[in-house]
Design a protein around this motif. Structure first.
Motif, PDB file in Angstrom:
ATOM      1  N   SER A  99     -66.788  67.118  15.429  1.00 40.27           N
ATOM      2  CA  SER A  99     -67.045  65.879  16.182  1.00 40.27           C
ATOM      3  C   SER A  99     -65.842  65.512  17.042  1.00 40.27           C
ATOM      4  CB  SER A  99     -67.369  64.740  15.209  1.00 40.27           C
ATOM      5  OG  SER A  99     -68.516  65.028  14.448  1.00 40.27           O
ATOM      6  N   LEU A 100     -64.642  65.646  16.473  1.00 42.86           N
ATOM      7  CA  LEU A 100     -63.440  65.329  17.250  1.00 42.86           C
ATOM      8  C   LEU A 100     -63.247  66.313  18.394  1.00 42.86           C
ATOM      9  CD1 LEU A 100     -60.819  64.271  14.556  1.00 42.86           C
ATOM     10  CD2 LEU A 100     -62.323  62.850  15.935  1.00 42.86           C
ATOM     11  N   LEU A 101     -63.576  67.583  18.172  1.00 44.73           N
ATOM     12  CA  LEU A 101     -63.468  68.562  19.255  1.00 44.73           C
ATOM     13  C   LEU A 101     -64.412  68.211  20.406  1.00 44.73           C
ATOM     14  CD1 LEU A 101     -63.205  71.967  17.337  1.00 44.73           C
ATOM     15  CD2 LEU A 101     -61.412  70.801  18.636  1.00 44.73           C
ATOM     16  N   LEU A 102     -65.609  67.763  20.088  1.00 45.23           N
ATOM     17  CA  LEU A 102     -66.536  67.345  21.144  1.00 45.23           C
ATOM     18  C   LEU A 102     -66.010  66.130  21.903  1.00 45.23           C
ATOM     19  CD1 LEU A 102     -70.031  67.701  19.407  1.00 45.23           C
ATOM     20  CD2 LEU A 102     -69.095  69.113  21.242  1.00 45.23           C
ATOM     21  N   VAL A 103     -65.330  65.228  21.187  1.00 45.33           N
ATOM     22  CA  VAL A 103     -64.767  64.051  21.849  1.00 45.33           C
ATOM     23  C   VAL A 103     -63.624  64.452  22.763  1.00 45.33           C
ATOM     24  CG1 VAL A 103     -63.544  61.871  21.485  1.00 45.33           C
ATOM     25  CG2 VAL A 103     -65.476  62.477  20.020  1.00 45.33           C
ATOM     26  N   PHE A 104     -62.722  65.309  22.280  1.00 45.70           N
ATOM     27  CA  PHE A 104     -61.541  65.692  23.064  1.00 45.70           C
ATOM     28  C   PHE A 104     -61.898  66.618  24.225  1.00 45.70           C
ATOM     29  CE2 PHE A 104     -59.083  64.884  18.999  1.00 45.70           C
ATOM     30  CZ  PHE A 104     -58.546  63.693  19.459  1.00 45.70           C
ATOM     31  N   LEU A 105     -62.787  67.584  23.972  1.00 51.76           N
ATOM     32  CA  LEU A 105     -63.095  68.581  24.993  1.00 51.76           C
ATOM     33  C   LEU A 105     -64.278  68.194  25.875  1.00 51.76           C
ATOM     34  CD1 LEU A 105     -62.691  71.826  22.826  1.00 51.76           C
ATOM     35  CD2 LEU A 105     -60.986  70.698  24.271  1.00 51.76           C
ATOM     36  N   GLY A 106     -65.136  67.285  25.377  1.00 57.27           N
ATOM     37  CA  GLY A 106     -66.340  66.957  26.123  1.00 57.27           C
ATOM     38  C   GLY A 106     -66.358  65.583  26.735  1.00 57.27           C
ATOM     39  N   SER A 107     -65.214  64.904  26.784  1.00 59.04           N
ATOM     40  CA  SER A 107     -65.157  63.576  27.385  1.00 59.04           C
ATOM     41  C   SER A 107     -63.768  63.353  27.963  1.00 59.04           C
ATOM     42  CB  SER A 107     -65.486  62.492  26.348  1.00 59.04           C
ATOM     43  OG  SER A 107     -64.480  62.432  25.353  1.00 59.04           O
ATOM     44  N   HIS A 108     -63.600  62.206  28.612  1.00 58.92           N
ATOM     45  CA  HIS A 108     -62.329  61.867  29.247  1.00 58.92           C
ATOM     46  C   HIS A 108     -61.475  60.935  28.389  1.00 58.92           C
ATOM     47  CE1 HIS A 108     -63.575  63.801  32.934  1.00 58.92           C
ATOM     48  NE2 HIS A 108     -64.664  63.049  33.009  1.00 58.92           N
ATOM     49  N   ASN A 109     -61.772  60.817  27.112  1.00 56.59           N
ATOM     50  CA  ASN A 109     -61.041  59.902  26.253  1.00 56.59           C
ATOM     51  C   ASN A 109     -59.647  60.450  25.935  1.00 56.59           C
ATOM     52  OD1 ASN A 109     -63.087  57.720  25.383  1.00 56.59           O
ATOM     53  ND2 ASN A 109     -64.213  59.639  25.147  1.00 56.59           N
ATOM     54  N   PRO A 120     -56.318  61.101  23.750  1.00 59.13           N
ATOM     55  CA  PRO A 120     -56.102  61.300  22.303  1.00 59.13           C
ATOM     56  C   PRO A 120     -55.568  60.057  21.600  1.00 59.13           C
ATOM     57  CG  PRO A 120     -55.291  63.187  23.549  1.00 59.13           C
ATOM     58  CD  PRO A 120     -55.663  62.149  24.554  1.00 59.13           C
ATOM     59  N   LYS A 121     -54.714  59.270  22.290  1.00 61.18           N
ATOM     60  CA  LYS A 121     -54.177  58.067  21.657  1.00 61.18           C
ATOM     61  C   LYS A 121     -55.281  57.076  21.313  1.00 61.18           C
ATOM     62  CE  LYS A 121     -49.556  58.184  23.741  1.00 61.18           C
ATOM     63  NZ  LYS A 121     -48.578  57.445  24.579  1.00 61.18           N
ATOM     64  N   LYS A 122     -56.259  56.961  22.186  1.00 68.77           N
ATOM     65  CA  LYS A 122     -57.371  56.048  21.944  1.00 68.77           C
ATOM     66  C   LYS A 122     -58.167  56.482  20.718  1.00 68.77           C
ATOM     67  CE  LYS A 122     -61.527  54.162  24.152  1.00 68.77           C
ATOM     68  NZ  LYS A 122     -62.359  54.171  25.381  1.00 68.77           N
ATOM     69  N   VAL A 123     -58.400  57.775  20.593  1.00 73.01           N
ATOM     70  CA  VAL A 123     -59.154  58.287  19.452  1.00 73.01           C
ATOM     71  C   VAL A 123     -58.367  58.096  18.164  1.00 73.01           C
ATOM     72  CG1 VAL A 123     -60.282  60.314  18.468  1.00 73.01           C
ATOM     73  CG2 VAL A 123     -60.308  59.964  20.947  1.00 73.01           C
ATOM     74  N   LEU A 124     -57.070  58.347  18.206  1.00 72.71           N
ATOM     75  CA  LEU A 124     -56.243  58.206  17.013  1.00 72.71           C
ATOM     76  C   LEU A 124     -56.182  56.756  16.544  1.00 72.71           C
ATOM     77  CD1 LEU A 124     -53.300  60.643  17.837  1.00 72.71           C
ATOM     78  CD2 LEU A 124     -55.193  60.999  16.252  1.00 72.71           C
ATOM     79  N   LYS A 125     -56.148  55.811  17.474  1.00 69.23           N
ATOM     80  CA  LYS A 125     -56.144  54.399  17.086  1.00 69.23           C
ATOM     81  C   LYS A 125     -57.422  54.034  16.335  1.00 69.23           C
ATOM     82  CE  LYS A 125     -53.138  52.645  20.775  1.00 69.23           C
ATOM     83  NZ  LYS A 125     -53.054  51.771  21.986  1.00 69.23           N
ATOM     84  N   ILE A 126     -58.542  54.598  16.779  1.00 67.43           N
ATOM     85  CA  ILE A 126     -59.809  54.325  16.103  1.00 67.43           C
ATOM     86  C   ILE A 126     -59.843  55.015  14.733  1.00 67.43           C
ATOM     87  CG2 ILE A 126     -62.310  54.556  16.282  1.00 67.43           C
ATOM     88  CD1 ILE A 126     -62.035  54.503  19.279  1.00 67.43           C
ATOM     89  N   LEU A 127     -59.173  56.157  14.622  1.00 67.86           N
ATOM     90  CA  LEU A 127     -59.196  56.911  13.371  1.00 67.86           C
ATOM     91  C   LEU A 127     -58.325  56.300  12.283  1.00 67.86           C
ATOM     92  CD1 LEU A 127     -59.125  60.638  14.541  1.00 67.86           C
ATOM     93  CD2 LEU A 127     -60.954  59.482  13.307  1.00 67.86           C
TER      94      LEU A 127
END
Length: 246
Positions: free
Chosen positions: A40-50, A52-59
């Motif tokens: 799921s994280l690979l799809l977020v990082f490789l398949g969108s413009h988000n 990494p800092k934004k994703v890590l804050k949510i995690l």
């Protein structure tokens, strides 16, 4: 420009995630949970413009919750508990105690990794799905009534205004020398009153423009279900089912 993950049909994506969540709830495989989380994280990082800092804050909250479940499962799973004193000298423990600890560790890993799998799927959907595109998809693919759909869109667009209103209300209290917290009844009551005013204004605006949920209308963009949506959905569900059976 939308990326691959953002172009996927939101309704098909949501249905797939719901099916995966149900399947995950009935299995106890740690590696499968971790695989879903990482994929799921690979799809977020490789398949969108988000970023990494934004994703890590949510995690961060998800990691804290997973750690809490891990400790709870480690100490209190299967009706047993292991004290900190006992953990300091594992070699002197009876075999029964060590066996219980081993079972507890397995249970703790299952609980914590399952929560991470849920979090990964939720983050994937939230960060790769446009709100307006999702509502349009609900109307065309799930046949949601436009009355509910436009109500969801109105609430979605009001969220930034509510955040700004919260800052304004807190600032007005600080100017008067009054310190209020985020969950203060005064702040929440003021936001509630303003939200009611905004909803009334929106209802009047939609009524003055002749909005009718049952009237035929044209669309600037109609979400469609492509072969890639079906293939990715079938592959994801089949992969999880296969991992559960094997």
């Amino acid at each position: 420009m939308r990326t691959f993950a953002e172009k996927l049909n939101p309704s098909i994506k949501l249905i797939t995630i719901l099916i995966l969540v149900i399947l995950i709830s009935f299995q106890y495989r740690t590696m499968l949970n971790l695989s879903i989380f990482v994929f799921s994280l690979l799809l977020v990082f490789l398949g969108s413009h988000n970023a990494p800092k934004k994703v890590l804050k949510i995690l961060i909250p998800a990691f804290f919750a997973a750690f809490g479940l891990f400790m709870m499962g480690l100490y209190y799973a299967r009706g047993s508990s292991v004290t900190a004193t006992a953990l300091s000298d594992v070699s002197s423990m009876p075999y029964v105690v060590r066996a219980a600890m081993s079972r507890n560790l397995t249970t703790a890993l299952q609980l914590s990794t399952r929560l991470l799998a849920f979090a990964g799927l939720g983050i994937y959907f939230a960060l790769t799905t446009n709100g307006e595109y999702f509502v349009r998809s609900l109307m065309h693919q799930c046949h949601m009534s436009p009355k509910f759909a436009y109500g969801m869109l109105a609430a979605f667009h009001l969220l930034p205004h509510m955040a700004n209103e919260l800052k304004s209300v807190q600032l007005s209290y600080r100017v008067r020398g009054m310190h209020v917290s985020f969950l203060s009844r005064r702040v929440l009551f003021t936001m509630l009153v303003n939200s009611i005013h905004w909803s009334e204004s929106l209802a009047m605006a939609m009524g003055s423009k002749g909005f009718d949920g049952d009237a035929p209308r044209t669309w600037c963009e109609i979400p469609e279900v492509h072969l890639s949506d079906i293939l990715l959905s079938v592959f994801s569900i089949a992969a999880v089912v296969t991992a559960m059976v094997i």
